[in-house]
Scaffold this motif. Sequence first.
Motif, short mmCIF file in Angstrom:
data_model
loop_
_atom_site.label_atom_id
_atom_site.label_comp_id
_atom_site.label_asym_id
_atom_site.label_seq_id
_atom_site.Cartn_x
_atom_site.Cartn_y
_atom_site.Cartn_z
N ASP A 153 3.08 -5.45 -3.42
CA ASP A 153 2.51 -5.92 -2.16
C ASP A 153 3.53 -5.87 -1.02
OD1 ASP A 153 0.05 -6.36 -3.28
OD2 ASP A 153 0.32 -8.52 -3.55
N LYS A 193 2.57 -0.36 5.90
CA LYS A 193 1.54 -0.62 6.91
C LYS A 193 2.16 -1.06 8.23
CE LYS A 193 -2.35 -1.82 3.89
NZ LYS A 193 -3.28 -2.90 3.48
N GLU A 234 -6.21 1.68 -7.20
CA GLU A 234 -6.37 0.46 -6.42
C GLU A 234 -5.58 0.46 -5.12
OE1 GLU A 234 -4.99 -2.47 -9.11
OE2 GLU A 234 -6.61 -2.20 -10.56
N LEU A 235 -4.74 1.48 -4.90
CA LEU A 235 -3.84 1.48 -3.75
C LEU A 235 -4.58 1.81 -2.46
CD1 LEU A 235 -0.74 3.32 -5.26
CD2 LEU A 235 -1.06 0.86 -4.96
N PRO A 236 -4.11 1.30 -1.32
CA PRO A 236 -4.72 1.62 -0.03
C PRO A 236 -4.56 3.10 0.30
CG PRO A 236 -3.25 -0.28 0.15
CD PRO A 236 -3.00 0.33 -1.20
N ASP A 237 -5.37 3.59 1.24
CA ASP A 237 -5.26 4.97 1.69
C ASP A 237 -3.86 5.26 2.20
OD1 ASP A 237 -7.90 5.33 1.08
OD2 ASP A 237 -8.63 5.15 3.15
N ILE A 296 3.83 -2.23 0.16
CA ILE A 296 2.62 -1.85 0.91
C ILE A 296 2.66 -2.47 2.30
CG2 ILE A 296 0.12 -2.21 1.03
CD1 ILE A 296 0.07 -1.94 -2.04
N GLU A 297 3.10 -3.71 2.40
CA GLU A 297 3.18 -4.38 3.70
C GLU A 297 4.14 -3.66 4.65
OE1 GLU A 297 4.40 -8.76 5.57
OE2 GLU A 297 4.30 -8.46 3.41
N HIS A 309 0.70 5.96 -2.43
CA HIS A 309 0.55 6.57 -3.74
C HIS A 309 1.71 6.18 -4.65
CE1 HIS A 309 -2.27 9.28 -1.67
NE2 HIS A 309 -1.32 9.40 -0.76
#
Length: 274
Positions: A226, A233, A258-261, A229-230, A264
């Motif tokens: 997380d 973004k 499950e990962l955001p667009d 990912i943060e 990867h």
Amino acid sequence: MTNELPSSHHTSYIYRVSYSSLTITFLGTGTSAGVPMIACDCPVCTSPDKKDKRLRSSIMIQSEKTTLVVDSGPDFRYQMLRAGVKHLDAIIFTHSHKDHVAGLDDVRAFNFFSQLPMQVYASDATQEVIIREFPYAFYESKYPGLPDIKLNTIGMESFMVGDIEVTPILVWHLKMPVLGFRFGAFTYITDASRIEDAEMEKIRGSEVLVLNALRKEKHISHFSLDESIEIAKKLQVPQCYLTHMSHQMGKHAEVEAELPDGIHFAYDGLVIKV
């Protein structure tokens, strides 16, 4: 020598790229124990999926004229054989932990065929460890066939390796300074748990970011899934690949879904162009 690196005070960066594109090969995407981990029978370590087989983290970067590797861990020899590497111009080190430096002795083969020393780029603190771990490579009178290494000191200024510009980025592995690197539009960061704002700005504008993500649960010295990912973004990087993953992350195929667009899981052997 100090174990600290000077912080950068710049807030804008210009990258003088003299090559048309870079090819990046993920030589290894696992954490220090690798995946599978010795003696472990968990579903990830026993998975038949090749993408769940992770050697210790390293990448190869190639332009038309230059080939360099970031870190030479314990799997370096096999990584070079598996990727079919015939010529290597330099190795750049992020930091001195064993899973990033232990395979340096195997540059002997490149020395033999090129008849040139291997150019090694590292901070002063990392150089101290390299000299301590491989003292025979630095004797004034060396036995034939020992590694031939030319040490080059990394500060916080950009430098050139052949036609590839390299910009260091200071990150923190708990309390240990570690170097990430930006190569044109591509940024690679491993073994980080904190990045200060001024250094974060060096990443902004990258087209591709590689960032460590050890597992889903929070860890003292590595970003969690997380947290990585943060950051991706926040910086609005179009494509982010996660690396330095342990078996605790879960199976590649299941978690990747499950990962955001734009985010990867990297995997050993993955090749991208930037």
